[in-house]
Structures are given as structure tokens and as C-alpha cells.
Motif scaffolding. Sequence first.
Motif, PDB file in Angstrom:
ATOM      1  N   VAL A 122       1.278  -1.472   0.178  1.00 20.61           N
ATOM      2  CA  VAL A 122      -0.094   0.423   0.183  1.00 20.61           C
ATOM      3  C   VAL A 122       0.709   1.184   0.026  1.00 20.61           C
ATOM      4  O   VAL A 122       1.962   1.672   0.563  1.00 20.61           O
ATOM      5  CB  VAL A 122      -1.252  -0.068   0.949  1.00 20.61           C
ATOM      6  N   VAL A 123       0.618   1.950  -1.137  1.00 22.83           N
ATOM      7  CA  VAL A 123       1.198   3.235  -0.928  1.00 22.83           C
ATOM      8  C   VAL A 123       0.269   4.675  -0.973  1.00 22.83           C
ATOM      9  O   VAL A 123      -0.789   4.795  -1.267  1.00 22.83           O
ATOM     10  CB  VAL A 123       2.590   3.173  -2.438  1.00 22.83           C
ATOM     11  N   LYS A 124       0.215   5.685   0.117  1.00 22.71           N
ATOM     12  CA  LYS A 124      -0.336   6.091   0.329  1.00 22.71           C
ATOM     13  C   LYS A 124      -0.047   7.517   0.685  1.00 22.71           C
ATOM     14  O   LYS A 124       1.611   8.238   1.776  1.00 22.71           O
ATOM     15  CB  LYS A 124      -0.692   5.828   2.387  1.00 22.71           C
ATOM     16  N   ILE A 125      -0.050   8.112  -0.469  1.00 24.30           N
ATOM     17  CA  ILE A 125       0.539  10.076   0.532  1.00 24.30           C
ATOM     18  C   ILE A 125      -0.854  11.138   0.638  1.00 24.30           C
ATOM     19  O   ILE A 125      -1.840  11.141   0.009  1.00 24.30           O
ATOM     20  CB  ILE A 125       1.291   9.772  -1.310  1.00 24.30           C
ATOM     21  N   LYS A 126      -0.062  11.588   1.502  1.00 22.43           N
ATOM     22  CA  LYS A 126      -0.858  13.254   1.474  1.00 22.43           C
ATOM     23  C   LYS A 126      -0.296  13.602   1.827  1.00 22.43           C
ATOM     24  O   LYS A 126       0.494  14.179   2.652  1.00 22.43           O
ATOM     25  CB  LYS A 126      -1.487  12.059   3.151  1.00 22.43           C
ATOM     26  N   LYS A 127      -0.593  15.155   1.109  1.00 23.37           N
ATOM     27  CA  LYS A 127      -0.193  16.190   1.586  1.00 23.37           C
ATOM     28  C   LYS A 127      -0.815  17.366   2.169  1.00 23.37           C
ATOM     29  O   LYS A 127      -2.377  17.397   2.808  1.00 23.37           O
ATOM     30  CB  LYS A 127      -0.391  17.297  -0.471  1.00 23.37           C
ATOM     31  N   ASN A 128      -0.232  17.777   3.010  1.00 27.56           N
ATOM     32  CA  ASN A 128      -0.397  19.283   3.915  1.00 27.56           C
ATOM     33  C   ASN A 128      -1.723  18.009   5.686  1.00 27.56           C
ATOM     34  O   ASN A 128      -2.179  18.850   5.647  1.00 27.56           O
ATOM     35  CB  ASN A 128      -2.145  20.716   3.193  1.00 27.56           C
TER      36      ASN A 128
END
Length: 159
Positions: free
Chosen positions: A29-35
Motif C-alpha cells: 500500500v502506498v498512501k500519500i497525503k499533502k498538507n
Amino acid sequence: MRIQEVRELIRLIDQSNIDEFEYEYEGAVVKIKKNSDSVVVNRGVVQADTYQPVEQVAPIAEPIAVQQVVKEEVAKVDDANLVKVTSPMVGTFYASPTPDADAYVSVGQKVSSNTVVCIVEAMKLFNEIEAEVDGEVVEILVKDGQLVEYGQPLFLVKK
């Protein structure tokens, strides 16, 4: 998924208006969150309806504190004799070859250009990072087990 693909995903998400992105492939699982105020890395196997996280990373410091640390780091690096040894990839920083072994280098230690200074683990591959400069280790900028970004300074070496 290769590290180049992950880098490209990060670049594309960074340039877009998307604040959150999740990609699942063959149990990874690749999870990317900005801010976001925190970063969570989950490694595990997806089986039926259960997911067992293996590792979680603590919340990131306040943005103001991060800006102050960056300003202090830039001031230190301005010295013409100091060279930054940077991470060539996104991954996890390890100061020693095994958890019970001594660190590759310590502050005050002399290094040559081909001295291994650490390992950066990316996608279950352990990559030895060399100093690429002759000198003395002045400062270690990351902690063992810390996630590092591409181009992030790991060490300061005085020529």
C-alpha cells in the motif's frame, strides 16, 4: 512497484490539487497525503478483510519548528568546507548493518570517498551509501530508522 515509480507518483501528486492518494498493488500500500500533520507508513499483507500494520511513524513536528530547523541547517551548510552527504532515494535510514552492530560512522570519524556511511532501505532493498568525499563527519542529521526523502541531507562532512 519500483522506486522510480514511487518518485514519479510523489512528483505528480505534489504538482496536482490532490490532497490524498492511495494505491494498493499485490499487498503493498502506498498512501500519500499533502498538507497533513503526520506521516504513517504501513507495511503488511492484505488478507480478506484484515490488514495488520507493521510500522507506524510518529507525527511530524509543527511547521514552524520545521522551518526553524531548515534555516539552522542552511546556516551550518553555508560553511565552504562542509559537504552534505545526501540520500539518493526515498527510504528508511539505518546507521548500522544490523540492529545490534556498531554504526558505520560517528561524529568526529574520518571518512574517505568510498567509505560506507549508512544504509537506505527502499522496497526491501538495502542500499549502502558512500560518503563520496574525503573528510571528517561533523554531524549526523537523521536518526536510525527515520524515513528520508530523495536529496535529503544525511551527514555533514568537513573536507
